[in-house]
Structures are given as C-alpha cells and as structure tokens.
Design an enzyme around this catalytic site. Structure first.
Site, PDB file in Angstrom:
ATOM      1  N   GLU A 131      -3.225  26.621  20.957  1.00 54.87           N
ATOM      2  CA  GLU A 131      -3.269  27.837  21.766  1.00 54.87           C
ATOM      3  C   GLU A 131      -4.666  28.094  22.312  1.00 54.87           C
ATOM      4  O   GLU A 131      -4.823  28.703  23.373  1.00 54.87           O
ATOM      5  CB  GLU A 131      -2.817  29.026  20.901  1.00 54.87           C
ATOM      6  CG  GLU A 131      -1.742  29.860  21.576  1.00 54.87           C
ATOM      7  CD  GLU A 131      -1.145  30.895  20.654  1.00 54.87           C
ATOM      8  OE1 GLU A 131       0.034  30.733  20.316  1.00 54.87           O
ATOM      9  OE2 GLU A 131      -1.824  31.853  20.260  1.00 54.87           O
ATOM     10  N   HIS A 169       5.738   7.484   4.665  1.00 49.59           N
ATOM     11  CA  HIS A 169       7.078   6.904   4.723  1.00 49.59           C
ATOM     12  C   HIS A 169       7.842   7.445   5.924  1.00 49.59           C
ATOM     13  O   HIS A 169       9.070   7.433   5.941  1.00 49.59           O
ATOM     14  CB  HIS A 169       7.815   7.199   3.414  1.00 49.59           C
ATOM     15  CG  HIS A 169       7.126   6.585   2.240  1.00 49.59           C
ATOM     16  ND1 HIS A 169       7.399   5.317   1.790  1.00 49.59           N
ATOM     17  CD2 HIS A 169       6.102   7.048   1.468  1.00 49.59           C
ATOM     18  CE1 HIS A 169       6.609   5.032   0.771  1.00 49.59           C
ATOM     19  NE2 HIS A 169       5.807   6.062   0.562  1.00 49.59           N
ATOM     20  N   LYS A 206       6.488  35.613  26.431  1.00 51.64           N
ATOM     21  CA  LYS A 206       6.747  36.963  25.899  1.00 51.64           C
ATOM     22  C   LYS A 206       7.328  37.837  27.007  1.00 51.64           C
ATOM     23  O   LYS A 206       8.304  38.554  26.818  1.00 51.64           O
ATOM     24  CB  LYS A 206       5.443  37.604  25.403  1.00 51.64           C
ATOM     25  CG  LYS A 206       4.951  37.143  24.038  1.00 51.64           C
ATOM     26  CD  LYS A 206       3.754  37.992  23.593  1.00 51.64           C
ATOM     27  CE  LYS A 206       3.227  37.611  22.217  1.00 51.64           C
ATOM     28  NZ  LYS A 206       2.108  38.421  21.754  1.00 51.64           N
TER      29      LYS A 206
HETATM   30  O1  PA5 Z   1      -3.270  33.898  18.664  1.00 50.70           O
HETATM   31  C1  PA5 Z   1      -2.631  34.793  19.173  1.00 50.70           C
HETATM   32  O2  PA5 Z   1      -3.173  35.785  19.667  1.00 50.70           O
HETATM   33  C2  PA5 Z   1      -1.118  34.763  19.206  1.00 50.70           C
HETATM   34  O3  PA5 Z   1      -0.573  33.571  18.822  1.00 50.70           O
HETATM   35  C3  PA5 Z   1      -0.587  35.875  18.319  1.00 50.70           C
HETATM   36  O4  PA5 Z   1      -1.026  35.685  17.005  1.00 50.70           O
HETATM   37  C4  PA5 Z   1       0.940  35.952  18.320  1.00 50.70           C
HETATM   38  O5  PA5 Z   1       1.449  35.921  19.615  1.00 50.70           O
HETATM   39  C5  PA5 Z   1       1.369  37.254  17.643  1.00 50.70           C
HETATM   40  O6  PA5 Z   1       0.790  38.320  18.321  1.00 50.70           O
HETATM   41  P1  PA5 Z   1       0.622  39.741  17.676  1.00 50.70           P
HETATM   42  O7  PA5 Z   1      -0.287  39.629  16.512  1.00 50.70           O
HETATM   43  O8  PA5 Z   1       0.032  40.576  18.760  1.00 50.70           O
HETATM   44  O9  PA5 Z   1       1.979  40.196  17.287  1.00 50.70           O
END
Ligand code: PA5
Length: 478
Positions: free
Chosen positions: A304, A333, A447
C-alpha cells in the site's frame, strides 16, 4: 529495579542483524547479483532519501516516528485500561481491518503463546483474543458462536472512523450488546480512532465509549505502535513499554547517516536496486510460526505504501514491488520450487531466530531405518535452523537474491525493532522512488465504489459511472 530491556548491554545483545551477502554478485553471480559499484552509485540517492526522511520526521504523515517517545500518558492509560479488561472480561475482540487489524494480529502471534486462546484461563495473561478483520457473514456468526458478548470487550479501531467493514461490524455488535445489556452496552466498547474526524469519534462521544486516539500523522499501516496495537497487546499481557523501547533502539540505528551502517536505509537501497533489476516480487519467509503474521503486516505496509501510479511530479511511474508471504519450513514443500527454478523476479527475505523460546528434542526410535534414525538426538531447533540454512544455500547456488534478518530472540523488544525497521525502510524507499508513501488512492477508489453500490449519500455520481460501465458478456463466463 530497572527493567532488563533498559540495560544497554542487553539491548545491544538484542540488536537485529541484516545479512545481505546473498544479494551481491559475489555470492549469486554477476548476472543477477548487486555489485559494489551499483551500491556505491546509490550513495547520493540514499543521502537524499535520508535527509528528506529526517526533515519530515514527526510532521505530516510521519508522526509515527515519534511514537516510541511521545506516549507516556497514553501508555499509562492503556495499561490501566488493560488491567481493568483483564479483571472484568473473558474475551477481547478487535473490530477493524487493514492497518487497524494486521498489526494487532502479528504482534499477538509473535509474543503470546501460539495456542493462546486454547490455554486455560489461569495460564493466559488476559482474555481470549480475536480480530474480526473481514465482513464474511460466516466469520461474524462463528465469532458470535464462541464468545459471550456479556463478557466481551470490543475494541473498534478505525482511523478514518468511517470504513464500511469496521462500521458494519460495530453496528452488528452494538445492536446485540444493547439488546443484551441495555445501558451497560457502552461499557463493552472501546473506540480507537481519530480525535478530529470521522463518525466513530462522534458516536463515541454520543454513546460515552472509552476512547483512544490515533494521532493525525499516523496512517493505518504505520499505526501498530500507537493505541491501535498497544491496547490489544497490553490487554493480552504483552509488555508494550518493551516494544516501544525496541522501536526507539531501532530508530537510533536508523538515524545513522552512513547508509552502509543504517540497516533500514541500506535495506531500502537494496530493495530499490532490486526493483530496478526487475525483481518485482518481495517474499517474506519467517522461519518461526511466531512471526508468520508479520508477513501479512509487511505485505500491507510494502504494497500500500509503494504501489503507486504517480510520482511526486505527477509522472506515471507505476512503482512498487509485490509482497508475498511464505513460511519456513512449511513453504519449502510448496513455494520454494518456484523460488528456486521459476522466473528471476524475486527477492526472498528470511526472518531467522537465533534462540527459540522452546527446545524440543527429537525422540529416539526407528533404529533399523538409518534414513529416519539420523534425526534422533537432534532437536527441532537444529532441524529448523538446518532447513533454513539449506534453503538459503539452495537459492544462492541457483543465483536467487536472498537476505536474512536475524532476531536474537522473539520478544517484545525485537518485535518493536522489527516493526520500526520495516516502517523506516518503507519511508526511505518511498523517497527513493519519489512517491507518496503515505496515501492509498487505490484503496480509496474501492472504498468509494462500495459506498456507491450500497447507496451512501454523496456517491451518486460514482454509482452512475459504475452502472454505465460496459456490461459483462456471457461468452466470457464458462
Ligand atoms: O493503511 C491504511 O491507511 C489503510 O490500509 C487502513 O488501515 C484501512 O483502510 C483501514 O482504515 P481505517 O483505519 O480508517 O478504518
């Protein structure tokens, strides 16, 4: 008495080591390996990345660099809350997803008994622990089948305060709690969220939930060392002060200007060169079940943060390296065949543990079968180490880039080091790639499309766009 983890000698003995011999041309050959000249050529790039990270520390979305130092009061509150949870609850459930779930899972697995929930109460250091990081209805139902909500503390974690998955989990659970407990339902929810934005904070204030804050400059995947990770860890008896001390120790190492002495910076240089050489896959392969979910946490952090279409200047760069999780020896394996003989597109990082917390002797037997009997008298510890070294050797002789990060032990200090090391490597690498490490426009798009599909107000345009998309053809479905 001063805690052991504050002793400088002990801290040094717990220092993580990165061995990258097998990424160099000396060990895997000049066709695949990284030469000393290639590393030298990145000296200026490393220096720029280093100074940019230093400049940004503690500002913008780099608030996480200060977490090892600026949470004295928060930690005290977490420890007091954890004490209360341990006393009054039999179950602790995290409702969250992504960065609000993967860290708590990884740390729990690393630092508590591997069958923690199956231990009798007297042998556990806290309530049974679950993380509901999906919206699979079967999973939710299964959770509700094994917990007693009247004895459960739910920790709703969401930075944005509006993530559909987390909020749907919350709605389901709070409805049940209210039906079962009436006015007391609110005492079973702790909200961990942004202080200044989102819906959860409004709900928390309206309902009177106990609240912990995720600082503004701490994004989801960089949040394990704030209350997101610290409260679940503390509630199950993990030493969070030690974890933060480990992170601070690693931070000190990552402040070293000389890139060859700065583990995260050197690691970022190697990752960057690997990507340039077409190694588009980064495999994390811990040789320890305790570290198996570190790979999930790492996969989110790396994917990400670095998987970005645009650079700082708006050029299309389509940056990133695909993280893959594997487990030693299990995946010897399964996946290792591919790693050794498939495309030359991977870097494998082994996580090795010098001293496992347990030692298990392989019993005597099979005296008439030498092919089995050779194992007798050895320990499982020797076996797993031998298999790791053997896999490292097999990859190296096949000219496959690999490196090993050694943890002297798996404890709260080394886990703090490991988390911080990867966060720092990611930040350095993002600077080298000249991308925004801390946003996630690709995730936001998904989202938003979900909001549109489920009729959220304000997303009508997205819904219209989705509805006008090309219809699927029957002929391509078989
Ligand atoms: O790294 C990030 O910001 C995202 O992956 C969030 O952790 C994930 O989308 C969850 O978001 P939130 O904590 O706002 O619910």
């Amino acid at each position: 008495m001063k805690a052991k983890y504050l002793n400088v000698k002990w801290q040094k003995s717990m220092r993580l080591r990165m061995d990258y011999n097998n990424m160099t041309d000396e060990f895997v050959g000049s066709k695949q390996g990284i030469s000393a000249a290639e590393i030298r050529a990145k000296k200026d790039l490393a220096a720029t990345a280093f100074s940019r990270v230093q400049e940004k520390r503690g500002t913008g979305m780099m608030g996480w660099t200060e977490l090892p130092y600026n949470q004295k009061d928060v930690v005290a509150d977490i420890l007091a809350t954890a004490k209360d949870i341990k006393k009054n609850f039999d179950y602790f459930v995290v409702l969250g997803i992504g960065g609000s779930a993967l860290g708590p899972i990884a740390v729990m697995q690393a630092l508590n008994h591997l069958h923690y929930n199956d231990l009798p109460k007297a042998k556990r250091k806290g309530p049974k622990f679950y993380v509901e990081d999906n919206v699979d209805p079967e999973r939710m139902k299964a959770l509700l089948d094994v917990i007693d909500v009247k004895k459960t503390m739910f920790n709703v974690i969401t930075k944005s305060g509006s993530t559909s998955e987390t909020m749907s989990q919350y709605l389901i659970v709070y409805d049940i709690l209210k039906k079962e407990l009436g006015d007391k339902a609110k005492d079973h929810i702790i909200a961990t969220t942004s202080e200044s934005k989102g819906n959860l904070i409004k709900l928390a204030k309206a309902e009177g939930f106990k609240t912990f804050y995720i600082p503004d400059g701490v994004g989801g995947r960089f949040s394990e060392l704030c209350p997101v990770g610290l409260l679940p860890a503390a509630a199950t008896g993990i030493d969070i002060k030690q974890m933060l001390a480990g992170a601070a120790f690693m931070d000190k190492l990552c402040k070293e200007k000389n890139y060859k002495k700065n583990p995260a910076l050197m690691s970022a240089v190697l990752s960057y060169i690997s990507m340039q050489k077409g190694k588009n896959i980064s495999v994390m392969m811990p040789y320890a079940d305790s570290l198996r979910y570190m790979s999930d946490w790492y996969c989110q952090l790396w994917a990400e943060s670095l998987g970005k279409a645009d650079d700082f200047n708006g050029n299309k760069v389509y940056a990133g390296q695909t993280p893959v999780k594997a487990l030693g020896v299990t995946d010897q394996h399964s996946q290792v065949q591919l790693y050794r003989e498939g495309p030359f597109d991977k870097v494998v990082t082994f996580l090795a543990v010098d001293d496992y917390r347990e030692s298990v002797k392989i019993a005597d037997g099979c005296k008439d079968i030498p092919d089995v009997n050779f194992l007798c008298g050895h320990t499982m510890n020797e076996l797993i180490q031998a298999e790791r070294v053997a896999t490292e050797y097999a990859l190296t002789v096949s000219q496959r880039l690999n490196r090993t990060i050694y943890l002297p032990e798996v404890n709260a200090f080394t886990v703090g080091e490991l988390l911080y090391f990867y966060e720092m490597e990611t930040a350095f690498c993002g600077e080298m790639l000249e991308i925004d490490t801390f946003n996630q426009p690709g995730v936001e798009a998904g989202k938003n499309a979900t909001y549109a599909l489920l009729g959220r107000k304000g997303y009508e345009q997205t819904k219209a766009e989705m509805e006008s998309a090309k219809a699927k053809k029957e002929e391509f479905i078989c």
